[in-house]
Design a protein around this motif. Structure first.
Motif, short mmCIF file in Angstrom:
data_model
loop_
_atom_site.label_atom_id
_atom_site.label_comp_id
_atom_site.label_asym_id
_atom_site.label_seq_id
_atom_site.Cartn_x
_atom_site.Cartn_y
_atom_site.Cartn_z
N GLY A 117 24.80 28.91 55.00
CA GLY A 117 26.22 28.85 55.32
C GLY A 117 27.08 28.85 54.06
N SER A 118 26.62 28.14 53.04
CA SER A 118 27.34 28.12 51.77
C SER A 118 27.30 29.49 51.09
CB SER A 118 26.72 27.07 50.83
OG SER A 118 26.90 25.77 51.35
N LEU A 119 26.15 30.16 51.16
CA LEU A 119 26.03 31.49 50.56
C LEU A 119 26.97 32.49 51.26
CD1 LEU A 119 22.15 31.70 50.11
CD2 LEU A 119 23.87 31.36 48.32
N TRP A 120 27.14 32.32 52.55
CA TRP A 120 28.07 33.18 53.29
C TRP A 120 29.51 32.76 53.05
CZ3 TRP A 120 31.68 32.11 57.10
CH2 TRP A 120 32.22 33.21 57.79
N GLY A 121 29.76 31.46 52.93
CA GLY A 121 31.11 30.95 52.80
C GLY A 121 31.78 31.34 51.49
N LYS A 122 31.01 31.47 50.42
CA LYS A 122 31.59 31.79 49.11
C LYS A 122 32.35 33.11 49.13
CE LYS A 122 32.45 31.42 44.72
NZ LYS A 122 33.53 30.53 44.25
N PRO A 123 31.75 34.22 49.58
CA PRO A 123 32.53 35.47 49.61
C PRO A 123 33.56 35.53 50.73
CG PRO A 123 30.31 35.83 50.44
CD PRO A 123 30.33 34.45 49.90
N MET A 124 33.30 34.82 51.84
CA MET A 124 34.21 34.90 52.98
C MET A 124 35.40 33.94 52.85
SD MET A 124 33.03 37.26 54.92
CE MET A 124 32.40 38.08 53.46
N TRP A 125 35.14 32.71 52.41
CA TRP A 125 36.18 31.69 52.32
C TRP A 125 36.63 31.43 50.89
CZ3 TRP A 125 33.17 27.65 55.75
CH2 TRP A 125 33.15 28.11 57.06
N GLY A 126 35.86 31.92 49.92
CA GLY A 126 36.20 31.69 48.53
C GLY A 126 35.73 30.34 48.01
N ALA A 127 34.86 29.66 48.76
CA ALA A 127 34.36 28.34 48.34
C ALA A 127 32.95 28.16 48.88
CB ALA A 127 35.26 27.22 48.84
#
Length: 253
Positions: A117-127
């Motif tokens: 989830g974190s790996l996906w969240g970085k490009p999608m949410w910027g964090a």
């Protein structure tokens, strides 16, 4: 007195360590084959044949690990809690073993869900991480699993430890609906339901089928891991029993 029904006979037979050990040993080879088939077809469909998402591109493909792991993190906890309830009510030793065997497996699935989830969240949410309601509840779930593992290890008497763990697991079950419904209850960043809207899933069928195959693979892997861990726990607890000694002698001979 009436003859007991099929469920009653099966329930009492499941309480037999010898029967469980024998039947689980026969099931494991078939489960490994099923797992391999589901995993290969699911990964091929998700990574090769599924089209890229029109917004996320190929980065969406992490769902083929993230989503099944997140589903399993909650499913395993429910299995653990139900096993704990059976252990408390009927004093079934096998249910205790299933319960304590679930905790490390569930912790692993939860950790995978959080990391992917974190790996996906970085490009999608910027964090890498946001204190979103679902993410926070999932993190609490990981702490619950670790708490079960730590509590069981801290108490020397394993029957007493199992009862303490069962109570903790049942108390923590309140977190499961919070994880599931948090997106609906609160305004969160996390994406809403897509697959569970069976009337009209918000995902293309070419993406959905590999996801369901991967979910099946994760469930079969859980069954394999649970049987293996429970069998080991069973042998450790039943070591003084004659049937275990005979089993060891047969393997050595």
């Amino acid at each position: 007195m009436k003859n007991p029904g099929f469920f009653t006979r099966w329930f009492h037979r499941m309480a037999s360590p010898v029967w469980f050990y024998q039947i689980s040993g026969k099931l494991l080879p078939w489960l490994w084959v099923l797992f391999a088939v589901l995993l290969v077809t699911g990964l091929y469909g998700g990574l090769v044949t599924a089209p890229a998402d029109y917004q996320q591109g190929d980065s969406f493909r992490i769902i083929y690990v993230h989503v099944p792991a997140a589903w399993m993190s909650m499913f395993v906890y429910m299995v653990m809690a139900v096993s704990g309830a059976i252990a408390l009510i009927w004093r079934m030793k096998l249910a205790e073993m299933v319960m304590v065997s679930c905790a490390p497996i569930g912790a692993g699935f939860t950790f995978i869900a959080l990391v992917t989830g974190s790996l996906w969240g970085k490009p999608m949410w910027g964090a890498w991480w946001v204190w979103d309601a679902r993410l926070t509840a999932e993190l609490i779930l990981l702490f619950l699993y670790l708490g079960v593992i730590g509590l069981y290890s801290a108490i020397e008497d394993k029957r007493m430890a199992s009862r303490a763990v069962a109570i903790l697991a049942l108390v923590g079950i309140v977190n499961i609906p919070i994880i599931h419904y948090s997106v609906e209850w609160w305004n969160t960043l996390h994406q809403g339901a897509t697959v569970t809207k069976f009337d009209k899933p918000s995902i293309h069928i070419d993406m959905l089928i590999p996801l369901l195959l991967m979910a099946g693979a994760f469930k079969v892997f859980f069954a394999i891991s649970l049987l293996l861990r429970t069998r080991n726990e069973l042998l450790e607890r039943e070591l003084p029993r004659q049937w275990v000694k005979q089993l060891v002698e047969e393997k050595d001979g």
